[in-house]
Design a protein around this motif. Structure first.
Motif, PDB file in Angstrom:
ATOM      1  N   GLU A  68       0.759  -1.206  -0.117  1.00  0.00           N
ATOM      2  CA  GLU A  68      -0.110   0.190   0.174  1.00  0.00           C
ATOM      3  C   GLU A  68       0.551   1.258  -0.071  1.00  0.00           C
ATOM      4  OE1 GLU A  68       0.379  -1.743   4.202  1.00  0.00           O
ATOM      5  OE2 GLU A  68      -0.334  -2.425   2.221  1.00  0.00           O
ATOM      6  N   ALA A  69       2.087   1.086   0.337  1.00  0.00           N
ATOM      7  CA  ALA A  69       3.200   2.267   0.378  1.00  0.00           C
ATOM      8  C   ALA A  69       3.361   2.603  -1.407  1.00  0.00           C
ATOM      9  CB  ALA A  69       4.232   2.153   0.895  1.00  0.00           C
ATOM     10  N   LEU A  70       3.153   2.002  -2.269  1.00  0.00           N
ATOM     11  CA  LEU A  70       3.291   2.184  -3.613  1.00  0.00           C
ATOM     12  C   LEU A  70       2.370   3.236  -4.346  1.00  0.00           C
ATOM     13  CD1 LEU A  70       4.873  -1.275  -4.505  1.00  0.00           C
ATOM     14  CD2 LEU A  70       6.139   0.642  -3.467  1.00  0.00           C
ATOM     15  N   VAL A  71       2.799   4.089  -5.165  1.00  0.00           N
ATOM     16  CA  VAL A  71       2.063   4.761  -5.969  1.00  0.00           C
ATOM     17  C   VAL A  71       2.436   4.179  -7.443  1.00  0.00           C
ATOM     18  CG1 VAL A  71       1.520   7.038  -6.924  1.00  0.00           C
ATOM     19  CG2 VAL A  71       1.825   6.812  -4.417  1.00  0.00           C
ATOM     20  N   ASP A  72       1.392   3.941  -8.217  1.00  0.00           N
ATOM     21  CA  ASP A  72       1.742   3.347  -9.677  1.00  0.00           C
ATOM     22  C   ASP A  72       2.056   4.575 -10.490  1.00  0.00           C
ATOM     23  OD1 ASP A  72       1.642   2.055 -11.901  1.00  0.00           O
ATOM     24  OD2 ASP A  72      -0.162   0.822 -11.714  1.00  0.00           O
ATOM     25  N   LEU A  73       3.222   4.661 -11.122  1.00  0.00           N
ATOM     26  CA  LEU A  73       3.577   5.665 -12.086  1.00  0.00           C
ATOM     27  C   LEU A  73       3.147   5.248 -13.435  1.00  0.00           C
ATOM     28  CD1 LEU A  73       7.041   6.407 -10.708  1.00  0.00           C
ATOM     29  CD2 LEU A  73       5.017   7.806 -10.346  1.00  0.00           C
ATOM     30  N   GLY A  74       3.082   4.020 -13.722  1.00  0.00           N
ATOM     31  CA  GLY A  74       2.574   3.640 -14.828  1.00  0.00           C
ATOM     32  C   GLY A  74       3.689   2.652 -15.700  1.00  0.00           C
ATOM     33  N   CYS A  75       3.430   2.218 -16.979  1.00  0.00           N
ATOM     34  CA  CYS A  75       4.288   1.354 -17.680  1.00  0.00           C
ATOM     35  C   CYS A  75       4.848   2.445 -19.052  1.00  0.00           C
ATOM     36  CB  CYS A  75       3.615   0.245 -18.434  1.00  0.00           C
ATOM     37  SG  CYS A  75       4.753  -1.041 -19.101  1.00  0.00           S
ATOM     38  N   PHE A  76       6.180   2.073 -19.082  1.00  0.00           N
ATOM     39  CA  PHE A  76       6.934   3.051 -20.127  1.00  0.00           C
ATOM     40  C   PHE A  76       7.711   2.016 -20.941  1.00  0.00           C
ATOM     41  CE2 PHE A  76       6.766   5.242 -15.925  1.00  0.00           C
ATOM     42  CZ  PHE A  76       6.345   6.350 -16.104  1.00  0.00           C
ATOM     43  N   ALA A  77       7.695   2.516 -22.065  1.00  0.00           N
ATOM     44  CA  ALA A  77       8.578   1.727 -23.439  1.00  0.00           C
ATOM     45  C   ALA A  77       9.882   2.208 -22.763  1.00  0.00           C
ATOM     46  CB  ALA A  77       8.325   2.534 -24.587  1.00  0.00           C
ATOM     47  N   TYR A  78      10.888   1.191 -22.581  1.00  0.00           N
ATOM     48  CA  TYR A  78      12.077   1.406 -22.157  1.00  0.00           C
ATOM     49  C   TYR A  78      13.386   0.942 -23.120  1.00  0.00           C
ATOM     50  CZ  TYR A  78      15.690   1.365 -18.621  1.00  0.00           C
ATOM     51  OH  TYR A  78      16.886   1.515 -17.762  1.00  0.00           O
ATOM     52  N   THR A  79      13.135  -0.206 -23.616  1.00  0.00           N
ATOM     53  CA  THR A  79      14.119  -0.572 -24.865  1.00  0.00           C
ATOM     54  C   THR A  79      13.159  -0.986 -25.969  1.00  0.00           C
ATOM     55  OG1 THR A  79      14.451  -2.903 -24.070  1.00  0.00           O
ATOM     56  CG2 THR A  79      15.950  -1.038 -23.052  1.00  0.00           C
ATOM     57  N   ALA A  80      13.810  -1.538 -27.103  1.00  0.00           N
ATOM     58  CA  ALA A  80      13.209  -1.976 -28.216  1.00  0.00           C
ATOM     59  C   ALA A  80      12.335  -3.235 -27.594  1.00  0.00           C
ATOM     60  CB  ALA A  80      14.075  -2.375 -29.353  1.00  0.00           C
ATOM     61  N   LYS A  81      12.876  -3.997 -26.761  1.00  0.00           N
ATOM     62  CA  LYS A  81      12.214  -5.152 -26.423  1.00  0.00           C
ATOM     63  C   LYS A  81      11.827  -5.328 -24.968  1.00  0.00           C
ATOM     64  CE  LYS A  81      14.827  -7.841 -29.649  1.00  0.00           C
ATOM     65  NZ  LYS A  81      15.660  -8.938 -29.922  1.00  0.00           N
ATOM     66  N   LYS A  82      11.722  -4.310 -24.371  1.00  0.00           N
ATOM     67  CA  LYS A  82      11.697  -4.318 -22.760  1.00  0.00           C
ATOM     68  C   LYS A  82      10.657  -2.975 -22.442  1.00  0.00           C
ATOM     69  CE  LYS A  82      14.632  -4.107 -19.768  1.00  0.00           C
ATOM     70  NZ  LYS A  82      15.870  -4.388 -18.717  1.00  0.00           N
ATOM     71  N   ASP A  83       9.736  -3.140 -21.759  1.00  0.00           N
ATOM     72  CA  ASP A  83       8.988  -2.090 -21.159  1.00  0.00           C
ATOM     73  C   ASP A  83       9.269  -1.953 -19.632  1.00  0.00           C
ATOM     74  OD1 ASP A  83       7.696  -1.241 -23.232  1.00  0.00           O
ATOM     75  OD2 ASP A  83       5.781  -2.742 -23.071  1.00  0.00           O
ATOM     76  N   LEU A  84       8.986  -0.852 -18.965  1.00  0.00           N
ATOM     77  CA  LEU A  84       9.361  -0.910 -17.472  1.00  0.00           C
ATOM     78  C   LEU A  84       8.212  -0.329 -16.721  1.00  0.00           C
ATOM     79  CD1 LEU A  84      11.716  -0.738 -15.267  1.00  0.00           C
ATOM     80  CD2 LEU A  84      12.434   1.490 -16.000  1.00  0.00           C
ATOM     81  N   HIS A  85       7.978  -0.972 -15.717  1.00  0.00           N
ATOM     82  CA  HIS A  85       6.608  -0.617 -15.049  1.00  0.00           C
ATOM     83  C   HIS A  85       7.074  -0.200 -13.654  1.00  0.00           C
ATOM     84  CE1 HIS A  85       1.970  -1.227 -14.333  1.00  0.00           C
ATOM     85  NE2 HIS A  85       2.533  -0.384 -13.295  1.00  0.00           N
ATOM     86  N   LEU A  86       6.869   1.297 -13.489  1.00  0.00           N
ATOM     87  CA  LEU A  86       7.396   1.645 -12.168  1.00  0.00           C
ATOM     88  C   LEU A  86       6.508   2.136 -11.396  1.00  0.00           C
ATOM     89  CD1 LEU A  86      10.174   4.045 -13.768  1.00  0.00           C
ATOM     90  CD2 LEU A  86      10.469   1.893 -12.580  1.00  0.00           C
ATOM     91  N   PHE A  87       6.840   2.148 -10.049  1.00  0.00           N
ATOM     92  CA  PHE A  87       5.947   2.661  -8.843  1.00  0.00           C
ATOM     93  C   PHE A  87       6.919   3.515  -8.125  1.00  0.00           C
ATOM     94  CE2 PHE A  87       4.398  -1.594  -9.942  1.00  0.00           C
ATOM     95  CZ  PHE A  87       3.268  -1.524  -9.969  1.00  0.00           C
ATOM     96  N   ALA A  88       6.166   4.131  -7.116  1.00  0.00           N
ATOM     97  CA  ALA A  88       7.207   5.306  -6.527  1.00  0.00           C
ATOM     98  C   ALA A  88       6.773   5.128  -4.919  1.00  0.00           C
ATOM     99  CB  ALA A  88       6.971   6.820  -6.949  1.00  0.00           C
ATOM    100  N   THR A  89       7.691   5.231  -4.130  1.00  0.00           N
ATOM    101  CA  THR A  89       7.225   5.436  -2.533  1.00  0.00           C
ATOM    102  C   THR A  89       8.376   6.609  -1.911  1.00  0.00           C
ATOM    103  OG1 THR A  89       6.988   4.101  -0.706  1.00  0.00           O
ATOM    104  CG2 THR A  89       9.125   3.622  -2.019  1.00  0.00           C
ATOM    105  N   LEU A  90       7.662   7.181  -0.860  1.00  0.00           N
ATOM    106  CA  LEU A  90       8.572   8.085  -0.058  1.00  0.00           C
ATOM    107  C   LEU A  90       9.005   7.317   1.126  1.00  0.00           C
ATOM    108  CD1 LEU A  90       9.288  10.930   0.278  1.00  0.00           C
ATOM    109  CD2 LEU A  90       7.125  11.167   1.319  1.00  0.00           C
ATOM    110  N   MET A  91      10.239   7.490   1.416  1.00  0.00           N
ATOM    111  CA  MET A  91      10.602   6.720   2.953  1.00  0.00           C
ATOM    112  C   MET A  91      11.643   7.696   3.400  1.00  0.00           C
ATOM    113  SD  MET A  91      12.933   3.447   1.554  1.00  0.00           S
ATOM    114  CE  MET A  91      13.569   3.399   3.151  1.00  0.00           C
TER     115      MET A  91
END
Length: 163
Positions: A68-91
């Protein structure tokens, strides 16, 4: 090529952007490389992106973050063959010497087992461009927006804390 085939052929990596209220980002140094990275890695069959990001972060830093500490930042095109789904948190800014990477690899040309990450540190947002790969630095600066992400986390009012 059909677009649904294209989407299925892309790999998905999931990770967490860990920020402190001191405008710093937690990065991990990649063993044997020059660059620093976010705690992130490939998703396993049956995992959600959030579960994969939490697992990878625990493996690569030893941090046990709450889902529950994670905020979904979304999925991003990262390389030609890979996507990167990122979350953020404050600590809270913890001593990076407390962190430890449990995931390992066998060094090429030898039988030595090494940790994937060999150092950890808190760095000012502006240093991402000098420490990270150009691709990750551009994603953090232009797509994620570290200042805006931190402002959003602070505005939510909850200090998101590692266990």
């Amino acid at each position: 090529m059909r677009s649904d085939f294209f989407l299925r052929s892309r790999r998905l990596s999931c990770g967490i952007v860990i920020l402190s209220s001191t405008n710093e980002l937690l990065l991990c140094h990649v063993t044997g490389q020059r660059h620093w990275d976010l705690p992130k890695g490939g998703i396993h069959v049956g995992e959600t992106p959030r579960q994969a990001a939490l697992r990878e972060t625990a493996e690569e830093t030893g941090l046990a973050l709450a889902e529950e500490a994670l905020v979904d930042l979304g999925c991003f095109a990262y390389t030609a063959k890979k996507d990167l789904h990122l979350f953020a948190t404050l600590m809270e800014r913890i001593d990076p010497r407390r962190l430890c990477c449990e995931s390992t690899f066998v060094e090429r040309g030898s039988s030595r087992t090494l940790p994937e990450m060999d150092a950890f540190g808190w760095f000012a947002f502006a240093r991402a461009s000098e420490l990270c790969t150009p691709r990750l630095a551009a994603l953090l600066e232009h797509k994620v927006g570290l200042d805006a992400t931190l402002d959003s986390l602070l505005a939510s009012g909850a200090e998101r804390l590692a266990a």
